[in-house]
Design an enzyme around this catalytic site. Structure first.
Site, short mmCIF file in Angstrom:
data_model
loop_
_atom_site.label_atom_id
_atom_site.label_comp_id
_atom_site.label_asym_id
_atom_site.label_seq_id
_atom_site.Cartn_x
_atom_site.Cartn_y
_atom_site.Cartn_z
N ASP A 66 0.46 -2.01 -0.10
CA ASP A 66 0.10 -0.16 0.33
C ASP A 66 0.31 1.18 -0.18
OD1 ASP A 66 -2.67 -1.39 0.28
OD2 ASP A 66 -2.52 -1.75 1.99
N ASP A 109 -5.97 -4.98 -5.81
CA ASP A 109 -5.80 -3.33 -5.22
C ASP A 109 -3.90 -3.06 -5.16
OD1 ASP A 109 -7.08 -5.46 -3.74
OD2 ASP A 109 -7.36 -3.93 -2.32
N1 GLY Z 1 -7.10 -2.05 -0.54
C1 GLY Z 1 -7.57 -2.63 0.72
C2 GLY Z 1 -9.61 -1.60 0.65
O1 GLY Z 1 -9.63 -1.60 -0.63
O2 GLY Z 1 -10.18 -1.89 1.40
#
Ligand code: GLY
Length: 391
Positions: free
Chosen positions: A110, A171
């Site tokens: 992330d 993601d």
């Molecule tokens: N990247 C984590 C979510 O979309 O909750």
């Protein structure tokens, strides 16, 4: 593996109300009012990932979402030029520096969400050199998560943890632009190759033949062979988590900007059709695309906002003669109108009601969340002007 393109539902051929300049201005005004109401409480600290009882509390310990707040502030600065937004975003840069210096919660892919929306944008918009340096350091950490045999960036956790090794998640498509950007800035070919390889592996294994997506997929880090797909936040391993599909739409489209691979917008198109064909009457998705109106499931407004950004990016990439452009415009217009009319927060914190963070883990259910807010504002900015993406 070939991936099908579903024909779009005929409703996307119907006429629809366009988003006028006035409508966009008013909607942006509404957003700025909500940001202004939160700014005094969040100029030295961040809102938590999702709101509770109409309020965002200050984040207790840093997570993956802080960049969405600085992203909102930079968007606000771009559309108004008001220094208060820039000042707050710049003050909060210290926290992103501290995070790298003290290695706080950096064992995650992330880093893209975090540093693209706090540092890369500060650099792009104001030539902030220290912000550029921070973003490059974050990119170096992201690259460390790339496994050369599996060809993927490990999503979460310690790189030596066998339970987490070789796991990619959809993601991550939105985190790859950090690596691509850093490769372009520095000429580091390894960073570029890693991001490109991950994107290829995501296209190959996270996307199913019907153009739905797995949330996560495991690769064998010893043989490089594919193992299995499963879910972390979706309804089930073989369902299609709405936000994951939206990350896929937007992320594959963004990947085209860095690779020039024309298969990527076509893949984004296929994912879009799967998504758009499963929307209920008001065009705002349930939190998993498996649900139908009979299930009375909750919406995830954040997935809708991300999908709008993805479709907008796709429209920038498709030829002007593409016959499906009006259908995508229809989808964007209806999603944005309904988000504004039926899901916009009027008095409380946040921008969009009815997001779902993680249903299975009972987190942020039916609440505003910071990324839903960010992508809703990004969508409005994209639709109202020529905008250079932070991604
Ligand atoms: N990247 C984590 C979510 O979309 O909750």
């Amino acid at each position: 593996m070939s991936v099908i393109l579903e024909p779009l539902h005929p409703r996307y051929q119907a006429s629809y109300p366009a988003l006028t300049r006035q409508w966009l201005q008013d909607a942006i005004g509404d957003v700025l009012a909500r940001i202004d109401a939160m700014l005094p409480r969040f100029s030295h600290t961040f809102p938590a990932a999702s709101a509770e009882h109409g309020r965002y509390l200050p984040v207790a310990k840093v997570d993956w979402t802080e960049g969405f707040w600085t992203g909102l502030l930079w968007l606000a600065w771009e559309v108004t030029g008001a220094e208060k937004y820039r000042q707050a975003a710049e003050t909060l840069l210290d926290s992103f520096a501290q995070r790298l210096d003290q290695q706080i919660k950096v064992d995650t892919h992330d880093l893209g969400f975090l540093y693209l929306l706090s540092c890369v944008n500060a650099w792009k918009l104001t030539a902030n050199q220290p912000a550029r340096e921070l973003a490059l350091r974050a990119a170096g950490l992201l690259y460390r998560r790339f496994d050369h045999t599996a060809g993927v960036i490990q999503a979460w956790g310690d790189l030596t943890d066998p339970a987490r090794q070789g796991r990619m998640i959809i993601d991550c498509n939105l985190n790859l632009p950090l690596l691509f950007w850093a490769a372009n800035e520095t000429g580091n070919l390894q960073w570029r190759q890693a991001a490109t390889r991950h994107l290829q592996q995501a296209a190959r294994y996270l996307v199913r033949s019907d153009a739905s997506t797995f949330h996560t997929f495991y690769m064998d880090i010893h043989s490089g062979q594919p193992l299995r797909g499963d879910t972390h936040q979706g309804f089930s391993d073989d369902s299609c988590w709405s936000r994951g599909q939206a990350w896929g739409i937007y992320g594959f489209a963004l990947g085209f900007n860095y690779t020039g691979d024309t298969r990527l917008p076509e893949l984004a198109r296929k994912l879009s059709h799967y998504f758009l064909n499963r929307l209920p009457e008001d065009y705002i998705c349930y939190w998993d695309l498996i649900f139908t109106p009979q299930d009375h499931a909750l919406r995830d407004t954040s997935a809708a906002a991300i999908a709008v950004c993805g479709l907008s990016e796709l429209l920038r990439q498709l030829p002007l003669s593409d016959t499906l452009r009006p259908a995508y415009q229809h989808a964007i217009s209806m999603m944005m109108r309904n988000l504004h009319q039926h899901y916009f927060v009027r008095e409380e914190d946040g921008l969009l009601r009815e997001g779902v963070y993680n249903y299975g883990r009972n987190m942020g259910i039916n609440q505003p969340n910071l990324w839903g807010d960010y992508f809703y504002f990004e969508a409005l900015v994209r639709l109202s002007r020529i905008w250079t993406p932070y991604w």
